[in-house]
Design a protein around this motif. Structure first.
Motif, mmCIF file in Angstrom:
data_model
loop_
_atom_site.group_PDB
_atom_site.id
_atom_site.type_symbol
_atom_site.label_atom_id
_atom_site.label_comp_id
_atom_site.label_asym_id
_atom_site.label_seq_id
_atom_site.Cartn_x
_atom_site.Cartn_y
_atom_site.Cartn_z
ATOM 1 N N LEU A 18 0.827 -1.211 0.000
ATOM 2 C CA LEU A 18 0.000 0.000 0.000
ATOM 3 C C LEU A 18 0.859 1.257 0.000
ATOM 4 O O LEU A 18 0.587 2.226 -0.725
ATOM 5 N N ALA A 19 1.954 1.254 0.796
ATOM 6 C CA ALA A 19 2.860 2.409 0.813
ATOM 7 C C ALA A 19 3.516 2.597 -0.550
ATOM 8 O O ALA A 19 3.680 3.728 -1.043
ATOM 9 N N LEU A 20 3.925 1.493 -1.194
ATOM 10 C CA LEU A 20 4.542 1.573 -2.523
ATOM 11 C C LEU A 20 3.549 2.140 -3.549
ATOM 12 O O LEU A 20 3.916 2.980 -4.389
ATOM 13 N N GLN A 21 2.297 1.695 -3.453
ATOM 14 C CA GLN A 21 1.282 2.199 -4.398
ATOM 15 C C GLN A 21 1.038 3.690 -4.205
ATOM 16 O O GLN A 21 0.937 4.454 -5.174
ATOM 17 N N GLN A 22 0.981 4.114 -2.949
ATOM 18 C CA GLN A 22 0.783 5.546 -2.675
ATOM 19 C C GLN A 22 1.973 6.372 -3.166
ATOM 20 O O GLN A 22 1.812 7.446 -3.760
ATOM 21 N N TYR A 23 3.174 5.886 -2.912
ATOM 22 C CA TYR A 23 4.367 6.628 -3.316
ATOM 23 C C TYR A 23 4.454 6.747 -4.838
ATOM 24 O O TYR A 23 4.740 7.823 -5.378
ATOM 25 N N MET A 24 4.195 5.667 -5.557
ATOM 26 C CA MET A 24 4.309 5.688 -7.014
ATOM 27 C C MET A 24 3.200 6.522 -7.657
ATOM 28 O O MET A 24 3.401 7.117 -8.719
ATOM 29 N N SER A 25 2.018 6.602 -7.045
ATOM 30 C CA SER A 25 0.947 7.419 -7.619
ATOM 31 C C SER A 25 1.271 8.896 -7.556
ATOM 32 O O SER A 25 0.770 9.686 -8.356
ATOM 33 N N VAL A 26 2.138 9.305 -6.603
ATOM 34 C CA VAL A 26 2.507 10.718 -6.473
ATOM 35 C C VAL A 26 3.744 11.033 -7.308
ATOM 36 O O VAL A 26 3.788 12.017 -8.051
ATOM 37 N N THR A 27 4.784 10.210 -7.195
ATOM 38 C CA THR A 27 6.075 10.532 -7.822
ATOM 39 C C THR A 27 6.214 9.956 -9.222
ATOM 40 O O THR A 27 7.078 10.405 -9.979
ATOM 41 N N ASP A 28 5.431 8.939 -9.584
ATOM 42 C CA ASP A 28 5.512 8.290 -10.898
ATOM 43 C C ASP A 28 6.916 7.711 -11.136
ATOM 44 O O ASP A 28 7.445 7.714 -12.248
ATOM 45 N N GLN A 29 7.538 7.232 -10.053
ATOM 46 C CA GLN A 29 8.878 6.630 -10.138
ATOM 47 C C GLN A 29 8.748 5.122 -10.358
ATOM 48 O O GLN A 29 7.754 4.508 -9.953
ATOM 49 N N ASP A 30 9.766 4.544 -10.993
ATOM 50 C CA ASP A 30 9.684 3.112 -11.236
ATOM 51 C C ASP A 30 9.898 2.335 -9.946
ATOM 52 O O ASP A 30 10.405 2.839 -8.952
ATOM 53 N N VAL A 31 9.525 1.055 -9.981
ATOM 54 C CA VAL A 31 9.569 0.226 -8.775
ATOM 55 C C VAL A 31 11.007 -0.016 -8.337
ATOM 56 O O VAL A 31 11.315 -0.060 -7.132
ATOM 57 N N ALA A 32 11.926 -0.158 -9.286
ATOM 58 C CA ALA A 32 13.320 -0.472 -8.938
ATOM 59 C C ALA A 32 13.942 0.616 -8.078
ATOM 60 O O ALA A 32 14.761 0.338 -7.198
ATOM 61 N N ALA A 33 13.560 1.908 -8.319
ATOM 62 C CA ALA A 33 14.107 2.996 -7.509
ATOM 63 C C ALA A 33 13.214 3.338 -6.326
ATOM 64 O O ALA A 33 13.675 3.923 -5.344
ATOM 65 N N ALA A 34 11.938 2.989 -6.398
ATOM 66 C CA ALA A 34 11.018 3.361 -5.326
ATOM 67 C C ALA A 34 11.205 2.504 -4.087
ATOM 68 O O ALA A 34 11.158 3.006 -2.951
ATOM 69 N N ILE A 35 11.441 1.170 -4.248
ATOM 70 C CA ILE A 35 11.534 0.284 -3.071
ATOM 71 C C ILE A 35 12.757 0.608 -2.229
ATOM 72 O O ILE A 35 12.652 0.711 -0.996
ATOM 73 N N PRO A 36 13.960 0.834 -2.821
ATOM 74 C CA PRO A 36 15.093 1.206 -1.953
ATOM 75 C C PRO A 36 14.862 2.513 -1.199
ATOM 76 O O PRO A 36 15.246 2.635 -0.025
ATOM 77 N N LEU A 37 14.224 3.503 -1.857
ATOM 78 C CA LEU A 37 13.974 4.776 -1.171
ATOM 79 C C LEU A 37 12.976 4.582 -0.035
ATOM 80 O O LEU A 37 13.133 5.169 1.051
ATOM 81 N N LEU A 38 11.980 3.752 -0.250
ATOM 82 C CA LEU A 38 11.029 3.479 0.834
ATOM 83 C C LEU A 38 11.693 2.701 1.961
ATOM 84 O O LEU A 38 11.375 2.899 3.143
ATOM 85 N N GLN A 39 12.625 1.792 1.631
ATOM 86 C CA GLN A 39 13.332 1.078 2.684
ATOM 87 C C GLN A 39 14.190 2.019 3.511
ATOM 88 O O GLN A 39 14.277 1.889 4.743
ATOM 89 N N ARG A 40 14.871 2.959 2.828
ATOM 90 C CA ARG A 40 15.684 3.934 3.574
ATOM 91 C C ARG A 40 14.822 4.860 4.424
ATOM 92 O O ARG A 40 15.295 5.444 5.382
#
Length: 511
Positions: A17-39
């Protein structure tokens, strides 16, 4: 899709759910979004803030924020974007309400009246009064002797030149300033299709408040080094121009040069500290029914993608609220229009009823007046008839009897009555013509055996409705001509009783 460390299916429900919310705002790909969310310890707000503002070195603050962050709420399709955009805008600053957008109406320099403080004006009041008192006689002397002011005026020094004020720009009205800015903008950067508003800031703010649109304020300073690159690379890019011209975004674009008085006052009121500066202003119904607030600020040169992302985030945050207000206003306007139409229809119906009632009253009044007129005419005709009969009964008493055959000065007259009856009677030659008329008028009473006594009616003037004429030649014997029967008729005569019609009476009255 898989990231560098794990697949999306390996994430927990809250992480997905957090990944879906983040990608709907930033339109970033999954490969770069998951490490940023982990950090960011899977905190969506911190991750969005890092994406837009850059990652900060304070890892302890991130850990504390991650510990204190509430668990993600269940997804709601209708409020998902609103919750995301609110978090992205408020992550880098406190959760205080947005700043109110000031309404600035600049006053021309020639209309500004500078007043000293009250204490200084109170102290210098006696000196001002003394100066005005002494200036009156000096002005009178200057009028009488024009050479006196030139004698006391200091002569200019050789080699000196007159100083002119070249600082700043010529102050103009807001609409003229907008036209000058647009002309200078096209001269500097070439033709463009930016929908710049051609009025002042206050007019643009009022229009955005009235039409419930988003007002984008762009403030530039030609002396700033980043102004040219921002305009050429960001503002005049195809995607930004298309975004501003898209009618679905409901944007009013106003641009100002801080060298102008109005734009400078706007920059001061919006607390602009870096140029170029962009502010997104819109109506915030939670702050008040008429409040306008600054919901997004963009300072400095930014890429077109980041520039549009921040504007879209601010617009998406308040689009639903504005849509609700528009729907409410439309419903109110519809109800108001329906009420006005109903009131107008009621007023028209009431006016028609009043008109019909007025016509009915006028018709009734006209009918009553006609009935009264007819009744008055009948009453007047009856009264006239009664007075005429009374006059005939009174007049018949004064008609002398027919003279005997052996009487002298007798006139024998044959009268042809209107009923085709022929009457022959003797009259005294000394009698007036009126006696002949009275005899014809009262002939029916003379034939009656019972004629009561009567008096002359008051306020009555008898008019004979016939005349006595003779033929061959035709001679009319009228009462107005006077004379006696012997003088007019002679020893004998044949007369015709000729009725007088109403038309002849009218002609006689006109003559």
């Amino acid at each position: 899709m898989a990231s560098a460390n794990m697949d999306v299916s390996q994430l927990s429900e809250s992480q997905q759910l957090a990944l879906q919310q983040y990608m709907s705002v930033t339109d970033q790909d999954v490969a770069a979004a998951i490490p940023l969310l982990q950090r960011s310890q899977w905190n969506v707000e911190i991750a969005i803030a890092k994406f837009f503002d850059g990652e900060g070195p304070d890892l302890i603050a991130e850990a504390l924020a991650a510990q204190n962050a509430p668990p993600p709420r269940a997804a709601r399709q209708e409020n998902l974007q609103q919750s995301l955009f609110d978090g992205s805008i408020r992550s880098s600053r406190s959760r205080s309400p947005p700043d109110a957008a000031p309404r600035i109406v600049p006053q021309p320099d020639d209309q500004v009246i500078y007043r000293p403080p009250f204490l200084l004006s109170l102290i210098f009041t006696p000196f001002s009064f003394l100066y005005r008192l002494l200036s009156l006689p000096f002005g009178f002397l200057s009028y009488l002797f024009p050479f006196l002011p030139r004698m006391f005026r200091p002569s200019p020094t050789v080699g000196t030149t007159r100083r002119t004020n070249t600082i700043g720009r010529k102050p103009l009205k807001p609409r003229d300033c907008a036209a000058r800015l647009k002309r200078e903008f096209e001269e500097e950067y070439g033709p463009n299709n930016l929908p710049l508003y051609d009025g002042g800031y206050a007019q643009a703010l009022d229009l955005a408040k009235k039409d419930l649109k988003f007002l984008v304020i762009i403030l530039t300073s030609p002396e700033h080094d980043d102004t040219s690159s921002f305009i050429q690379d960001t503002l005049l890019s195809a995607e930004v121009s298309e975004f501003f011209n898209d009618p679905k975004n409901d944007i009013i674009l106003w641009m100002g040069d801080v060298r102008d008085s109005e734009a400078y006052q706007v920059s001061t009121a919006l607390r602009c500290t870096k140029f170029p500066f962009t502010a997104l202003i819109t109506h915030t119904p939670e702050q008040g029914s008429t409040s306008m607030s600054v919901v997004a600020r963009i300072t400095g040169p930014v890429p077109p993608t980041t520039y549009l992302t921040k504007l879209r985030a601010g617009i998406a945050t308040h689009a639903e609220k504005l849509a609700t207000v528009r729907a409410t206003r439309s419903a109110q306007q519809f109800e108001r229009s329906l009420r006005d139409e109903q009131n107008s229809a009621y007023e028209r119906s009431l006016a028609q009823d009043r008109e019909r009632a007025r016509l009915r009253r006028e018709a009734e009044a006209a009918a009553a007046a006609e009935e009264k007129r007819i009744a008055d005419e009948l009453a007047a005709a009856l009264a006239l008839k009664n007075k005429r009969e009374q006059w005939k009964r009174w007049r018949v008493q004064a008609i002398p009897p027919e003279p005997s055959l052996d009487s002298k000065n007798v006139v024998r007259i044959a009268l042809k009555m209107p009923e085709a009856a022929r009457i022959t009677r003797r009259f005294s030659g000394d009698a007036s013509v009126e006696e002949l008329y009275a005899f014809v008028e009262c002939y029916d009473l003379l034939q009656s055996e019972t004629v009561g006594e009567s008096t002359k009616p008051e306020e009555y003037e008898h008019k004979y409705d016939f005349r006595l004429v003779s033929t061959l030649p035709r001679v009319v014997y009228s009462i107005e001509d006077g004379g006696t029967i012997g003088e007019k008729v002679g020893k004998s005569g044949n007369l015709i009783v000729e009725p007088i019609s109403d038309d002849e009476d009218e002609e006689d009255e006109e003559d």
